[in-house]
Design a protein around this motif. Structure first.
Motif, PDB file in Angstrom:
ATOM      1  N   PRO A 179       0.830  -1.201   0.000  1.00 35.11           N
ATOM      2  CA  PRO A 179       0.000   0.000   0.000  1.00 35.11           C
ATOM      3  C   PRO A 179       0.868   1.257   0.000  1.00 35.11           C
ATOM      4  CG  PRO A 179       0.059  -0.962   2.186  1.00 35.11           C
ATOM      5  CD  PRO A 179       0.764  -1.939   1.282  1.00 35.11           C
ATOM      6  N   ASP A 180       0.254   2.392  -0.344  1.00 32.58           N
ATOM      7  CA  ASP A 180       0.955   3.669  -0.323  1.00 32.58           C
ATOM      8  C   ASP A 180       0.997   4.175   1.115  1.00 32.58           C
ATOM      9  OD1 ASP A 180       1.133   3.624  -3.122  1.00 32.58           O
ATOM     10  OD2 ASP A 180      -0.863   4.503  -3.323  1.00 32.58           O
ATOM     11  N   GLY A 198      -2.088  11.885   0.916  1.00 32.22           N
ATOM     12  CA  GLY A 198      -2.929  10.772   1.323  1.00 32.22           C
ATOM     13  C   GLY A 198      -2.168   9.458   1.270  1.00 32.22           C
ATOM     14  N   PHE A 199      -2.467   8.571   2.240  1.00 31.89           N
ATOM     15  CA  PHE A 199      -1.781   7.285   2.313  1.00 31.89           C
ATOM     16  C   PHE A 199      -2.753   6.226   2.827  1.00 31.89           C
ATOM     17  CE2 PHE A 199       1.334  10.655   3.284  1.00 31.89           C
ATOM     18  CZ  PHE A 199       2.188  10.498   2.204  1.00 31.89           C
ATOM     19  N   GLN A 200      -2.349   4.984   2.648  1.00 31.50           N
ATOM     20  CA  GLN A 200      -3.128   3.858   3.170  1.00 31.50           C
ATOM     21  C   GLN A 200      -2.222   3.021   4.065  1.00 31.50           C
ATOM     22  OE1 GLN A 200      -4.305   0.878   0.320  1.00 31.50           O
ATOM     23  NE2 GLN A 200      -5.725  -0.127   1.717  1.00 31.50           N
ATOM     24  N   ALA A 241      -5.288   2.848  -4.833  1.00 30.15           N
ATOM     25  CA  ALA A 241      -4.382   3.795  -5.520  1.00 30.15           C
ATOM     26  C   ALA A 241      -4.535   5.182  -4.904  1.00 30.15           C
ATOM     27  CB  ALA A 241      -4.696   3.829  -7.008  1.00 30.15           C
ATOM     28  N   VAL A 242      -4.117   5.326  -3.664  1.00 32.61           N
ATOM     29  CA  VAL A 242      -4.359   6.566  -2.925  1.00 32.61           C
ATOM     30  C   VAL A 242      -3.498   7.715  -3.461  1.00 32.61           C
ATOM     31  CG1 VAL A 242      -4.313   7.647  -0.652  1.00 32.61           C
ATOM     32  CG2 VAL A 242      -4.992   5.240  -0.884  1.00 32.61           C
ATOM     33  N   GLU A 243      -2.202   7.493  -3.580  1.00 40.86           N
ATOM     34  CA  GLU A 243      -1.327   8.574  -4.044  1.00 40.86           C
ATOM     35  C   GLU A 243      -1.709   9.024  -5.450  1.00 40.86           C
ATOM     36  OE1 GLU A 243       2.809   7.897  -3.686  1.00 40.86           O
ATOM     37  OE2 GLU A 243       2.777   7.657  -1.513  1.00 40.86           O
TER      38      GLU A 243
END
Length: 422
Positions: free
Chosen positions: A37-38, A142-144, A153-155
Motif C-alpha cells: 500500500p501507499d 494521502g496514504f493507506q 491507488a491513494v497517491e
C-alpha cells in the motif's frame, strides 16, 4: 536537413505527445508498483498549535468520515457539501478519514507528515487524506495503512485530484474519494505488452501526422519563402559584411567587449545556418530575430569601445528595422492612414531626424504575394515574419498621448534566440 528539436513537433501534436508520455509512465508505475500500500513517512514529534490541531482531528475521526477545522473559512466547504462528502467517505470500502486543516497546521511539518501523525494518533488502519488550506488552494497528501489487500491507488488519486481542482475543495475531495476507491491491479505481462504496443502505435501515428503537417506547411509556404528569401538573404549578407569589419582578434578578449564580439559572431553563424535550413515561414522568424539581435550587439559594442555602458535593449526601429535598435519616441502614421491616426512609436535617430524636419521616412518594404511592394507591416504573411521576428507589435490601431511609452510596444523587447543575455 534541419536539426531535430521540440519546436519541430507540430503544436497540435505536442499536447497529445506529452499526455501520452505521462499516461504511459503512470500506467507502468501502476502496473509494476503494486506490491504494497501507499504508506507515508515516519511520524514526527510535533508541538504547539500543530499538535493540538491534529489531536482535535484525531478525536473527531475515531469514526471514519470527514473533519473540517473551525479555522478553515466556511466558504471553502459549506454545510451541504460537508454532509454529502462525509456520507460518501463513510461509504468507502476501506476505512476513510479526511481532515481539512488550516494553513497554520503546516508550519512545523509537511502535509505528508501531518497525514502520518494523524494515522499515528488515531491508531487504526485505513486511508488517511489530509488537506491543508493555503489561502484557497489546497495542499494535499494521502496514504493507506493496512496489512491486507486490497491496496488502493491513494497517491495516484491525490495527484490527479490536486492537479484538476486544487481550488475547488468539494470537487477536490469528491474526486479523491472516488479515485481512491480504485484498487491497485496486479501486474501481468499481457497488460504490459498491450500498453507498450498501444503507446508505440499512437506515437507512430503522431509522428506520421507531424511529418504530414510539416510537408503540408512547407508546400503552403514555398511561394512566400521564394519572395522572402532574397530580402532576408540581403540582410544576412549585410550583417556578415559588417562582422568582417570587426577588428582582428576582437573576439579573443576576456572582457565585456571581447564577449560581445564573440556573441555577435555566434549570432551571425546561427543566422546563416537557420537561413540555409529554413523551409517554413515560422522558421524564418528566428532568422529575423537573430539579425535584429546582431544589430543591437553592434550598438552595444560601439558603446563599450567608447567607454560607455552597453545600452538597454530596445526593439528595432519601427519604420525600418534595418536601421537597428530604436532610441526615440515620435508620432507617426503610415501613408495609408490619416494624419489624425498618428501613434507614438519607437524609431531610430535617423528616422527621428526625418520626422522632425516634417518629412516622411521611407519604411521597410517587402514584396507581397499579390505582386508589388508594401511596408512590412502591410505585406501579409511575409511581413508577419518580420513583425514576429522583431518582437514588435506595430501600434497603428491606437492613438496614445505623446510621451506615453505604453502605446509603443516596448514590452515586446526581443530576446536572443542564442540564449545569451545582454
Amino acid at each position: 536537413m534541419a536539426r531535430p528539436s521540440l519546436s519541430s513537433i507540430p503544436r497540435r501534436a505536442r499536447l497529445p505527445v506529452a499526455l501520452l508520455t505521462i499516461a504511459t509512465l503512470f500506467a507502468l508505475f501502476a502496473l509494476l508498483d503494486t506490491g504494497s500500500p501507499d504508506t507515508g513517512p515516519d511520524p514526527a514529534e510535533l508541538g504547539g498549535p500543530t499538535q493540538r490541531q491534529l489531536e482535535r482531528a484525531a478525536a473527531r475521526l475515531e469514526v471514519p468520515g470527514l473533519y473540517v477545522a473551525p479555522q478553515v473559512p466556511l466558504s471553502r466547504l459549506d454545510g451541504d457539501a460537508f454532509d454529502t462528502l462525509r456520507d460518501e467517505a463513510r461509504k468507502h470500502e476501506a476505512p476513510l478519514r479526511i481532515a481539512v486543516l488550516p494553513g497554520s497546521a503546516a508550519r512545523e511539518a509537511t502535509v505528508e507528515t501531518l497525514a502520518t501523525n494523524l494515522h499515528d494518533l488515531v491508531g487504526e488502519d485505513g486511508i488517511y487524506l489530509v488537506l491543508v488550506d493555503r489561502a484557497g488552494k489546497a495542499d494535499v497528501a494521502g496514504f493507506q495503512w493496512t496489512d491486507d489487500r486490497p491496496y488502493y491507488a491513494v497517491e495516484q488519486a491525490v495527484t490527479a485530484a490536486e492537479s484538476c481542482c486544487a481550488q475547488d475543495y468539494p470537487k477536490l475531495i469528491g474526486q479523491m474519494i472516488e479515485d481512491s476507491a480504485d484498487t491497485k491491479p496486479r501486474p501481468w505481462m499481457t497488460a504490459l505488452v498491450v500498453l507498450i504496443t498501444g503507446a508505440l502505435a499512437v506515437a507512430a501515428a503522431l509522428a506520421g501526422y507531424g511529418w504530414w503537417r510539416r510537408q503540408r506547411q512547407e508546400r503552403m509556404d514555398s511561394d512566400a519563402l521564394a519572395l522572402l528569401r532574397p530580402e532576408l538573404g540581403d540582410e544576412l549578407a549585410s550583417i556578415e559584411q559588417r562582422l568582417q569589419g570587426f577588428p582582428a582578434g576582437a573576439a579573443k578578449g576576456n572582457d565585456r567587449l571581447g564577449h560581445r564580439h564573440q556573441h555577435a559572431r555566434v549570432i551571425v553563424q546561427e543566422a546563416r545556418t537557420r537561413f540555409e535550413e529554413m523551409r517554413t515561414l515560422g522558421e524564418a522568424d528566428a532568422v529575423v530575430a537573430l539579425i535584429a539581435d546582431f544589430r543591437f550587439q553592434v550598438v552595444a559594442i560601439e558603446a563599450l569601445r567608447q567607454g560607455r555602458a552597453a545600452p538597454e535593449r530596445q526593439p528595432p526601429c519601427l519604420i525600418d528595422p534595418r536601421h537597428g535598435p530604436s532610441s526615440e519616441l515620435r508620432a507617426y502614421a503610415p501613408d495609408d492612414l490619416a494624419a489624425d491616426s498618428k501613434a507614438v512609436v519607437l524609431v531610430c535617430h535617423q528616422c527621428a531626424d526625418v520626422l522632425d524636419r516634417g518629412q516622411r521616412p521611407m519604411p521597410r518594404r517587402l514584396p507581397t504575394a499579390h505582386g508589388g511592394w508594401a511596408p512590412y507591416w502591410a505585406a501579409g504573411r511575409i511581413g508577419e515574419v518580420y513583425v514576429n521576428g522583431y518582437r514588435v507589435a506595430v501600434p497603428f490601431l491606437g492613438n496614445p498621448p505623446l510621451g506615453d511609452p505604453e502605446g509603443v510596444g516596448t514590452n515586446g523587447r526581443p530576446t536572443s534566440p542564442t540564449g545569451m543575455t545582454d
